[in-house]
Scaffold this motif. Structure first.
Motif, mmCIF file in Angstrom:
data_model
loop_
_atom_site.group_PDB
_atom_site.id
_atom_site.type_symbol
_atom_site.label_atom_id
_atom_site.label_comp_id
_atom_site.label_asym_id
_atom_site.label_seq_id
_atom_site.Cartn_x
_atom_site.Cartn_y
_atom_site.Cartn_z
ATOM 1 N N ILE A 224 0.851 -1.181 0.000
ATOM 2 C CA ILE A 224 0.000 0.000 0.000
ATOM 3 C C ILE A 224 0.891 1.238 0.000
ATOM 4 O O ILE A 224 1.972 1.241 0.577
ATOM 5 N N SER A 225 0.408 2.279 -0.681
ATOM 6 C CA SER A 225 1.183 3.518 -0.760
ATOM 7 C C SER A 225 0.244 4.710 -0.793
ATOM 8 O O SER A 225 -0.978 4.575 -0.932
ATOM 9 N N GLY A 226 0.841 5.883 -0.681
ATOM 10 C CA GLY A 226 0.116 7.142 -0.822
ATOM 11 C C GLY A 226 0.679 7.894 -2.003
ATOM 12 O O GLY A 226 0.854 7.336 -3.079
ATOM 13 N N HIS A 227 0.958 9.210 -1.830
ATOM 14 C CA HIS A 227 1.719 10.027 -2.771
ATOM 15 C C HIS A 227 0.961 10.403 -4.041
ATOM 16 O O HIS A 227 1.085 11.531 -4.517
ATOM 17 N N THR A 228 0.182 9.493 -4.599
ATOM 18 C CA THR A 228 -0.423 9.730 -5.908
ATOM 19 C C THR A 228 -1.810 10.365 -5.821
ATOM 20 O O THR A 228 -2.378 10.725 -6.859
ATOM 21 N N HIS A 229 -2.357 10.469 -4.625
ATOM 22 C CA HIS A 229 -3.644 11.147 -4.419
ATOM 23 C C HIS A 229 -4.739 10.591 -5.331
ATOM 24 O O HIS A 229 -5.570 11.335 -5.866
ATOM 25 N N GLN A 230 -4.779 9.294 -5.488
ATOM 26 C CA GLN A 230 -5.794 8.663 -6.338
ATOM 27 C C GLN A 230 -5.882 7.182 -6.009
ATOM 28 O O GLN A 230 -4.969 6.606 -5.413
ATOM 29 N N GLU A 231 -6.975 6.590 -6.434
ATOM 30 C CA GLU A 231 -7.223 5.167 -6.211
ATOM 31 C C GLU A 231 -6.850 4.381 -7.451
ATOM 32 O O GLU A 231 -7.382 4.619 -8.536
ATOM 33 N N GLN A 232 -5.928 3.449 -7.296
ATOM 34 C CA GLN A 232 -5.629 2.499 -8.360
ATOM 35 C C GLN A 232 -5.230 1.168 -7.733
ATOM 36 O O GLN A 232 -4.810 1.113 -6.570
ATOM 37 N N VAL A 233 -5.372 0.105 -8.529
ATOM 38 C CA VAL A 233 -4.937 -1.227 -8.114
ATOM 39 C C VAL A 233 -4.075 -1.788 -9.239
ATOM 40 O O VAL A 233 -4.470 -1.756 -10.407
ATOM 41 N N ARG A 234 -2.897 -2.253 -8.886
ATOM 42 C CA ARG A 234 -1.976 -2.848 -9.846
ATOM 43 C C ARG A 234 -1.555 -4.227 -9.326
ATOM 44 O O ARG A 234 -1.701 -4.540 -8.145
ATOM 45 N N TYR A 235 -1.003 -5.043 -10.219
ATOM 46 C CA TYR A 235 -0.552 -6.377 -9.845
ATOM 47 C C TYR A 235 0.816 -6.635 -10.458
ATOM 48 O O TYR A 235 1.079 -6.293 -11.610
ATOM 49 N N ARG A 236 1.683 -7.233 -9.656
ATOM 50 C CA ARG A 236 2.996 -7.633 -10.165
ATOM 51 C C ARG A 236 3.531 -8.747 -9.283
ATOM 52 O O ARG A 236 3.478 -8.656 -8.056
ATOM 53 N N GLN A 237 4.012 -9.806 -9.938
ATOM 54 C CA GLN A 237 4.651 -10.935 -9.240
ATOM 55 C C GLN A 237 3.745 -11.527 -8.168
ATOM 56 O O GLN A 237 4.208 -11.953 -7.103
ATOM 57 N N VAL A 241 -1.006 -4.286 -5.475
ATOM 58 C CA VAL A 241 -0.426 -2.995 -5.115
ATOM 59 C C VAL A 241 -1.523 -1.941 -5.159
ATOM 60 O O VAL A 241 -2.104 -1.672 -6.213
ATOM 61 N N TYR A 242 -1.825 -1.359 -3.995
ATOM 62 C CA TYR A 242 -2.905 -0.392 -3.874
ATOM 63 C C TYR A 242 -2.350 1.021 -3.692
ATOM 64 O O TYR A 242 -1.474 1.243 -2.854
ATOM 65 N N SER A 243 -2.859 1.960 -4.465
ATOM 66 C CA SER A 243 -2.652 3.376 -4.146
ATOM 67 C C SER A 243 -3.977 3.926 -3.638
ATOM 68 O O SER A 243 -5.056 3.451 -4.017
ATOM 69 N N THR A 244 -3.892 4.952 -2.805
ATOM 70 C CA THR A 244 -5.045 5.362 -1.998
ATOM 71 C C THR A 244 -5.282 6.861 -2.107
ATOM 72 O O THR A 244 -4.318 7.638 -2.135
ATOM 73 N N PRO A 245 -6.539 7.291 -2.162
ATOM 74 C CA PRO A 245 -6.825 8.724 -2.231
ATOM 75 C C PRO A 245 -6.304 9.483 -1.021
ATOM 76 O O PRO A 245 -6.137 8.929 0.066
#
Length: 288
Positions: A224-237, A241-245
């Motif tokens: 989980i991370s911040g920084h991007t000020h938006q909601e997205q979900v990604r996948y790797r390996q 991987v969640y980004s959060t508003p």
């Protein structure tokens, strides 16, 4: 008052409910208004006022903790402040401590960097390096009955971009070798591109080495991370991987130039970590 930081979480039903809040961007604090949401229209200069960030943080926390879900842990993933001042951290920690819920906070770029002359366009601002508040954590472990939570500080004083250092990666490898519980990493900067040129210029550096070194650890399940000020979900390996508003203001997704999303409301993320490594996660936005 609960001891800070959280180190051990044990629950009666074999799962852990985590509230992630991020990018509070408090520059000062004010008495909360009667209607913080009605006041939260982005100003003409593409940025909120200090009082809006304060009101939205308190409103988001209040809304989340009034939901019909037990909160076992609050994780604050960076950019607590917009000006590095101890009094602002004192205020934030006072609010979090008043919840009587275990919590932990890591630094974002704004926690170690002051932007000067904020009236100028983003890329023309002078960046001044600052020391992180001592309460912000680095390489910190929170152990639960069935999961391990690994908190990293990716912030670089005086810079917007971040880094996962080789020393950080060595520490992660040591933790993951020593414990085979499903693992969650919490970090401020994103480690997978957001497909937005301007924000991806400020992704965590050394991410390819990070992903290569993480490859052997199949029990790494979530980042989980911040920084991007938006909601997205990604996948790797095999990792989700969640980004959060932000609890304050949002960036418009998939834009190559810096753009505030004036139609997106402040938000937060819930994560429910189950006893066999499963995870459920969803984002909630502030009510109208």
């Amino acid at each position: 008052m609960l001891g800070y930081p959280a180190r051990k979480i044990s629950t009666p039903d074999e799962h852990v409910n985590i509230l992630q809040i991020t990018d509070l961007h408090l520059a000062s604090y004010y008495p909360i208004s009667g209607n913080p949401i009605a006041d939260s229209i982005i100003a003409d200069n593409d940025g909120p006022t200090d009082s809006i960030c304060q009101n939205n943080f308190e409103a988001a926390l209040k809304q989340a903790l009034s939901e019909d879900i037990r909160c076992d842990l609050i994780l604050v993933t960076g950019d607590l402040v917009n000006q590095v001042q101890s009094a602002i951290y004192d205020h934030i920690f006072e609010i979090l401590e008043a919840t009587n819920i275990p919590f932990a906070c890591i630094a974002g770029n704004h926690d170690v960097t002051d932007e000067m002359v904020t009236e100028q366009p983003f890329f023309q601002r002078e960046l001044i390096a600052q020391s992180a508040d001592s309460r912000l954590l680095s390489r910190h472990v929170i152990d639960t009955d069935y999961w391990q939570l690994l908190l990293l500080d990716s912030a670089i004083p005086g810079k917007v971009t971040g880094e996962v250092t080789n020393t950080d990666i060595d520490w992660l490898c040591d933790q993951l070798k020593a414990c085979d519980k499903p693992a969650l990493i919490a970090i401020h900067h994103h480690v997978i591109p957001m497909r937005s040129d301007w924000i991806d210029a400020h992704i965590a550096e050394n991410t390819e080495n990070f992903w290569q070194r993480m490859m052997p650890f199949e029990h790494l399940r979530v980042i989980i991370s911040g920084h991007t000020h938006q909601e997205q979900v990604r996948y790797r390996q095999g990792v989700t991987v969640y980004s959060t508003p932000s609890t304050c203001y949002q960036f418009k997704p998939y834009e190559d130039d810096f753009t505030v999303d004036k139609n997106a409301r402040p938000g937060y993320r819930w994560l429910q970590l189950a006893n066999k490594g499963q995870v459920a996660s969803w984002v909630k936005r502030l009510d109208t």
